[in-house]
Write a protein that holds these residues in place. Structure first.
Motif, PDB file in Angstrom:
ATOM      1  N   UNK B   1      16.582 -10.250   7.535  1.00 38.74           N
ATOM      2  CA  UNK B   1      16.287  -8.831   7.723  1.00 38.74           C
ATOM      3  C   UNK B   1      16.747  -8.030   6.498  1.00 38.74           C
ATOM      4  N   UNK B   2      16.030  -6.965   6.260  1.00 39.46           N
ATOM      5  CA  UNK B   2      16.291  -6.112   5.107  1.00 39.46           C
ATOM      6  C   UNK B   2      17.704  -5.521   5.163  1.00 39.46           C
ATOM      7  N   UNK B   3      18.504  -5.735   4.112  1.00 41.85           N
ATOM      8  CA  UNK B   3      19.833  -5.123   4.096  1.00 41.85           C
ATOM      9  C   UNK B   3      19.742  -3.738   3.470  1.00 41.85           C
ATOM     10  N   UNK B   4      20.811  -2.995   3.630  1.00 43.52           N
ATOM     11  CA  UNK B   4      20.828  -1.638   3.088  1.00 43.52           C
ATOM     12  C   UNK B   4      20.639  -1.664   1.563  1.00 43.52           C
ATOM     13  N   UNK B   5      21.283  -2.646   0.925  1.00 38.55           N
ATOM     14  CA  UNK B   5      21.178  -2.761  -0.526  1.00 38.55           C
ATOM     15  C   UNK B   5      19.750  -3.094  -0.949  1.00 38.55           C
ATOM     16  N   UNK B   6      19.150  -4.056  -0.230  1.00 44.44           N
ATOM     17  CA  UNK B   6      17.751  -4.399  -0.537  1.00 44.44           C
ATOM     18  C   UNK B   6      16.859  -3.172  -0.386  1.00 44.44           C
ATOM     19  N   UNK B   7      17.132  -2.440   0.685  1.00 46.96           N
ATOM     20  CA  UNK B   7      16.310  -1.264   0.956  1.00 46.96           C
ATOM     21  C   UNK B   7      16.453  -0.246  -0.179  1.00 46.96           C
ATOM     22  N   UNK B   8      17.686  -0.058  -0.640  1.00 46.50           N
ATOM     23  CA  UNK B   8      17.913   0.902  -1.726  1.00 46.50           C
ATOM     24  C   UNK B   8      17.165   0.470  -2.986  1.00 46.50           C
ATOM     25  N   UNK B   9      17.219  -0.815  -3.288  1.00 49.16           N
ATOM     26  CA  UNK B   9      16.515  -1.315  -4.474  1.00 49.16           C
ATOM     27  C   UNK B   9      15.017  -1.095  -4.333  1.00 49.16           C
ATOM     28  N   UNK B  10      14.527  -1.412  -3.141  1.00 49.13           N
ATOM     29  CA  UNK B  10      13.105  -1.232  -2.852  1.00 49.13           C
ATOM     30  C   UNK B  10      12.699   0.238  -3.029  1.00 49.13           C
ATOM     31  N   UNK B  11      13.529   1.101  -2.469  1.00 49.75           N
ATOM     32  CA  UNK B  11      13.262   2.534  -2.535  1.00 49.75           C
ATOM     33  C   UNK B  11      13.249   3.009  -3.987  1.00 49.75           C
ATOM     34  N   UNK B  12      14.313   2.647  -4.693  1.00 50.95           N
ATOM     35  CA  UNK B  12      14.436   3.124  -6.071  1.00 50.95           C
ATOM     36  C   UNK B  12      13.338   2.583  -6.982  1.00 50.95           C
ATOM     37  N   UNK B  13      12.903   1.361  -6.715  1.00 52.59           N
ATOM     38  CA  UNK B  13      11.910   0.831  -7.649  1.00 52.59           C
ATOM     39  C   UNK B  13      10.485   1.287  -7.329  1.00 52.59           C
ATOM     40  N   UNK B  14      10.224   1.741  -6.114  1.00 56.03           N
ATOM     41  CA  UNK B  14       8.852   2.123  -5.799  1.00 56.03           C
ATOM     42  C   UNK B  14       8.632   3.602  -5.528  1.00 56.03           C
ATOM     43  N   UNK B  15       9.728   4.339  -5.343  1.00 55.00           N
ATOM     44  CA  UNK B  15       9.577   5.731  -4.903  1.00 55.00           C
ATOM     45  C   UNK B  15       8.649   6.535  -5.806  1.00 55.00           C
ATOM     46  N   UNK B  16       8.925   6.468  -7.104  1.00 49.47           N
ATOM     47  CA  UNK B  16       8.167   7.290  -8.040  1.00 49.47           C
ATOM     48  C   UNK B  16       6.681   6.923  -8.054  1.00 49.47           C
ATOM     49  N   UNK B  17       6.374   5.616  -8.083  1.00 51.71           N
ATOM     50  CA  UNK B  17       4.953   5.262  -8.144  1.00 51.71           C
ATOM     51  C   UNK B  17       4.252   5.492  -6.804  1.00 51.71           C
ATOM     52  N   UNK B  18       4.994   5.373  -5.699  1.00 51.77           N
ATOM     53  CA  UNK B  18       4.392   5.698  -4.402  1.00 51.77           C
ATOM     54  C   UNK B  18       4.049   7.190  -4.329  1.00 51.77           C
ATOM     55  N   UNK B  19       4.952   8.015  -4.856  1.00 53.92           N
ATOM     56  CA  UNK B  19       4.699   9.469  -4.862  1.00 53.92           C
ATOM     57  C   UNK B  19       3.481   9.779  -5.734  1.00 53.92           C
ATOM     58  N   UNK B  20       3.413   9.099  -6.867  1.00 53.51           N
ATOM     59  CA  UNK B  20       2.274   9.300  -7.751  1.00 53.51           C
ATOM     60  C   UNK B  20       0.980   8.900  -7.051  1.00 53.51           C
ATOM     61  N   UNK B  21       1.057   7.800  -6.312  1.00 51.56           N
ATOM     62  CA  UNK B  21      -0.107   7.294  -5.571  1.00 51.56           C
ATOM     63  C   UNK B  21      -0.532   8.303  -4.490  1.00 51.56           C
ATOM     64  N   UNK B  22       0.453   8.792  -3.734  1.00 50.87           N
ATOM     65  CA  UNK B  22       0.158   9.766  -2.676  1.00 50.87           C
ATOM     66  C   UNK B  22      -0.411  11.039  -3.268  1.00 50.87           C
ATOM     67  N   UNK B  23       0.152  11.443  -4.418  1.00 52.31           N
ATOM     68  CA  UNK B  23      -0.301  12.673  -5.053  1.00 52.31           C
ATOM     69  C   UNK B  23      -1.751  12.579  -5.526  1.00 52.31           C
ATOM     70  N   UNK B  24      -2.191  11.350  -5.789  1.00 49.80           N
ATOM     71  CA  UNK B  24      -3.593  11.142  -6.134  1.00 49.80           C
ATOM     72  C   UNK B  24      -4.518  11.579  -5.005  1.00 49.80           C
ATOM     73  N   UNK B  25      -4.057  11.452  -3.771  1.00 48.85           N
ATOM     74  CA  UNK B  25      -4.845  11.900  -2.625  1.00 48.85           C
ATOM     75  C   UNK B  25      -4.574  13.356  -2.290  1.00 48.85           C
TER      76      UNK B  25
END
Lengths: 346, 180
Positions: B1-25
């Motif tokens: 199961x996803x640990x808090x640390x894994x989640x933080x890494x996931x968040x930090x590495x994708x947040x910006x590009x996910x926002x960019x992706x959403x902003x495209x719509x």
């Protein structure tokens, strides 16, 4: 610009690449390029950089990662705490619920009705009613609210995760603490206002038009139509006002907002090409002074200015200066002298 | 199961590009951040039972996209979206995964932009992607034109230096395109 070598910076090189540099700069850059082969490499790199960055689709957005992470970890902490206290046999069912909602479609905007039902269904509420006085209130999320006379504001004692909903009858001035993960919604009965973090005023007295004036940021002003579960909205940005007339189809942008919309809350008067005849009327009303003019043409001058908490003296001086007039004060009467303006010509 | 640390890494590495992706719509940065945070939160809340068939990254982009669609539905600007959809046409239908897999160079460029200090990043993005003049940027950010020039100059310099090792390769053939 001087002619030292520091003139040639990335900015000038970019203008040169984009064809915006003038001849003089162009010659300077040519000389600079010829002086050292490393310089032309620098220009090549810059050009490549400009082209490469242009290929990013969708383009990047300037988000604040630190803030976003802080935001979501607070939210997670809250969620975990809530969870720990309710750990029991229902836990399995809870997770299945989450899994279904996450795996199916992740719904952001649940439809305001659902949100409202959830909120009104189970949360302890606080009600603040004013009659003769203006009341200042700070909510648990840090939002500051000034509630005007004869108004009523209802909100939950503590906001639930993910949304902040308050109900208003009458008028209030909101300074909403920013939180992108929990939109702040003002339910003014027939119309609603949704924001993430801004400063704005809502006036919604029973039976009257709903008026929204934005001082900072941006708000979504909307009505929810009951029959098709749809919303009709306008976006208002700082300096704009919106109006919703009971019975009309949708909220609209108010073309000529009243200059004194916000005076009650923060002593702001905002004039946009308002003739001095009207300006003086409002100042007389709010400051208890008298104004007279030596020349009727003065009343035709159109003022565009914002006064925040300024004393009458200062406002008068600014007006006089704007139109090349002279102002003097005798026996509580401000007297303006000068040429004034001719109609339609400012 | 996803640990808090894994989640933080996931968040930090994708947040910006996910926002960019959403902003495209959505064409609205605040709303895009809202959507992405909601998706990430739901991921955390459902981590114990969530079954992700493809990749985590694929799941995130799909969830963000679905959220954007729902926002559209709600705001009744589906018609606008339809136009957007049609203009993007087949390319959009082909495969969602294709859209999200950035080339190595593109990822490096995005990362370099993400690493600029916030104000500098804002200036650069407004100039490069929103096509605003320095005057307009100064006005929007409530800073002086001089500061905009300064920040833009620094942004270009640090991007150029950081990406220097990758850039000269491209220029050779891009030059020809540019000169046509």
């Amino acid at each position: 610009m001087n002619q030292n070598r520091q003139d040639i910076d990335e900015n000038l090189l970019l203008q040169y690449l984009l064809g915006n540099a003038d001849d003089e700069s162009g010659m300077k850059i040519a000389a600079w390029l010829n002086a050292d082969s490393r310089n032309s490499k620098q220009l090549d790199q810059l050009e490549a950089l400009w082209l490469e960055t242009g290929r990013l689709v969708p383009p990047p957005v300037p988000v604040d990662l630190q803030k976003a992470w802080k935001n979501i970890s607070t939210r997670i902490d809250k969620h975990e705490k809530m969870h720990a206290s309710s750990k029991s046999t229902t836990i399995g069912r809870r997770y299945i619920y989450y899994a279904i909602s996450a795996a199916a479609t992740v719904i952001l905007v649940l439809g305001i009705y659902i949100v409202m039902r959830l909120v009104t269904g189970r949360v302890k509420e606080v009600e603040i009613a004013t009659n003769g006085l203006v009341i200042k209130k700070t909510l648990t999320d840090g939002t500051k609210i000034l509630i005007n006379r004869n108004s009523k504001l209802t909100c939950p004692e503590n906001f639930p995760v993910g949304n902040r909903l308050v109900k208003l009858t009458g008028e209030a001035f909101f300074e909403v603490a920013r939180n992108p993960s929990a939109p702040f919604v003002v339910d003014a009965g027939i119309a609603k206002v949704k924001v993430l973090g801004t400063v704005f005023n809502v006036s919604a007295y029973p039976g009257k038009d709903v008026l929204v004036t934005v001082s900072e940021g941006r708000v979504l002003f909307f009505t929810a139509s009951a029959n098709n579960n749809d919303t009709l909205s306008v976006i208002l940005v700082a300096g704009m006002s919106g109006i919703y007339k009971p019975g009309s189809a949708r909220p609209e942008i108010l073309k000529n907002p009243l200059p004194d919309n916000l005076f009650w809350a923060n002593r702001t008067l905002e004039f946009t090409r308002t003739p001095l005849s009207e300006v003086f009327k409002l100042i007389e009303q709010y400051y208890g002074v008298k104004v007279s003019v030596g020349n009727q043409d003065i009343l035709d001058c159109q003022l565009s200015a914002t006064f925040v908490n300024d004393p009458a003296d200062r406002i008068m001086d600014i007006i006089a200066e704007s139109f090349g007039l002279n102002v003097s004060l005798t026996n509580g009467i401000y007297y303006f002298k000068g040429n004034g303006c001719t109609k339609g010509n400012n | 199961m996803l640990s808090r640390t894994d989640f933080e890494i996931l968040f930090r590495s994708h947040y910006s590009s996910l926002c960019s992706y959403a902003n495209g719509f959505l064409k609205d940065v605040d709303a895009s951040e809202e959507v992405v945070q909601e998706v990430m939160f739901k991921l955390w809340a459902g981590r114990e039972t969530l079954v992700i068939e493809s990749s985590m990254k694929g799941y995130l982009f799909r969830a963000v996209r679905n959220s954007c669609m729902n926002t559209f539905k709600h705001l009744k600007i589906r018609d606008e979206y339809k136009v957007y959809h049609e203009t993007r046409g087949m390319e959009d239908q082909r495969s969602l995964e294709d859209e999200m897999i950035f080339t190595e160079l593109e990822q490096k460029v995005r990362l370099a932009i993400d690493n600029l200090p916030l104000e500098r990043r804002k200036v650069f993005i407004m100039s490069r992607y929103d096509g605003l003049t320095y005057n307009q940027i100064a006005h929007k950010l409530d800073i002086s034109v001089k500061t905009v020039e300064n920040q833009m100059g620094k942004a270009l310099k640090s991007l150029r230096e950081e990406l220097a090792d990758y850039l000269p390769w491209v220029v050779l053939f891009l030059f020809d395109i540019l000169r046509k």
